[in-house]
Design a protein around this motif. Structure first.
Motif: not given
Length: 277
Positions: A123-133, A146-156, A162-165
C-alpha cells in the motif's frame, strides 16, 4: 575493487549453499508431502541464492507460496508461508501477486501479522493501487478490530480510486462503527473468487466462502437464541433449531467453529484449534 570483492563473496556464498544442497540431496527426508512448507532461509542467503537479484528472490518466495494446495490445513505450512511472503515484500514491496495471495490466504489461517506486513508495504509503495490499501483496511477491521486504522486506509483507497471514492468513503464510515461482520468478509472473498483465473486459488477461496457462510448461519441462530432464551448459548449445539439451523454447518477446511466467552460464534483458526487440543 569493492564491487569485485562483493561479487566474489556473493559467488562464494552461492557456491557454498549449492554444494550444501548437493550433499543433502541423498539424505532421507520426512514424508511431509510436496504441498507443505518447512524451510525459510535467512534473507542474506535468499539473496545470495538469487545471485544478488532481489526481484528474483521475491519471485521465488511467491512461487513457493503459490504451490500450497487448497486442501492444506496444516498450521506450520501457513506460518512458513507467512514468513516467505513477508520476505518477498522486503525484496519487492510492489509485487502484485504477493500482496494478492497474502490478502486471500494468510489472515484466514492465523497469519494476520504477516499478511498486514505484506499489504502495508504494498500500500505504501503502490501509490496508484487502491487494492492493497483496501485489503489492509479490511484486515484491520475484521481481524485486528482496529476501526481507526480500517477507516484511515479505506479513505486512502478512496483517494486512489476516484470513480468509487464515494462508496469507499461510505464503507470507511461504516467500518468506524462496525466490528466483526462475516457478511462484509463474504463480499470481499466472492469478489476475489470472481476475479481470479487460477483454479487452485479459486478452490481455496471457495472453501473460505463456504466456511464464512456457515459462520453467518451460526450467528443468525445465536441471535435468535438470545432473544428466545434470554441468555447466551453455552455450546454450538444449542443453536440447532434456531433461525432455521437444522444442523451445525460443515467446514470444508475441517477447522470448525468456536463460541466466544460472550456466546458469539467465531471461526476456529489453526492456533486456537491447536491450543484447545
Amino acid at each position: 575493487m569493492r564491487t569485485l570483492l562483493a561479487l566474489t563473496v556473493m559467488l562464494l556464498a552461492w557456491a557454498g549453499f549449492a554444494a550444501t544442497g548437493l550433499l543433502l540431496r541423498d539424505h532421507p527426508r520426512p514424508d511431509a508431502g510436496a504441498e507443505l512448507l518447512r524451510v525459510r532461509l535467512p534473507i542474506p542467503v535468499q539473496l545470495a541464492y538469487s545471485a544478488g537479484d532481489p526481484f528474483l528472490a521475491a519471485n521465488l518466495n511467491v512461487f513457493r507460496s503459490l504451490m500450497v494446495e487448497a486442501r492444506v490445513t496444516e498450521q506450520e505450512t501457513y506460518r512458513v508461508q507467512g514468513q516467505l511472503q513477508a520476505d518477498a515484500a522486503f525484496f519487492n514491496p510492489r509485487h502484485e501477486d504477493n500482496y494478492y495471495v497474502a490478502a486471500a490466504i494468510l489472515p484466514w489461517n492465523g497469519q494476520v501479522a504477516a499478511a498486514q506486513t505484506v499489504l502495508l508495504k504494498a500500500a505504501q509503495s503502490r501509490e496508484w493501487d487502491m487494492w492493497p490499501a483496501f485489503y489492509y483496511a479490511f484486515n484491520a477491521m475484521y481481524f485486528e478490530h482496529d476501526m481507526n486504522k480500517a477507516g484511515h486506509w479505506a479513505e486512502v483507497a478512496a483517494e486512489r480510486h476516484p470513480r468509487n471514492a464515494a462508496a469507499l468513503r461510505d464503507m470507511a464510515a461504516k467500518w468506524y462503527e462496525r466490528g466483526d461482520d462475516p457478511a462484509i468478509a463474504l463480499n470481499i472473498l466472492v469478489a476475489m473468487f470472481e476475479q481470479s483465473k487460477d483454479e487452485n486459488f479459486r478452490a481455496l477461496l471457495a472453501a473460505r466462502i463456504v466456511r464464512l457462510q456457515g459462520l453467518q448461519k451460526l450467528r443468525e441462530a445465536a441471535g435468535e437464541y438470545r432473544q428466545r432464551q434470554g441468555r447466551v448459548p453455552s455450546r454450538l449445539e444449542d443453536l440447532i433449531g434456531h433461525a432455521g439451523l437444522e444442523a451445525l454447518p460443515e467446514d470444508p477446511l475441517q477447522l470448525g467453529y468456536l463460541l466466544s466467552a460472550e456466546g458469539q460464534p467465531q471461526l476456529a483458526d489453526h492456533v486456537k484449534k491447536q491450543d484447545s487440543q
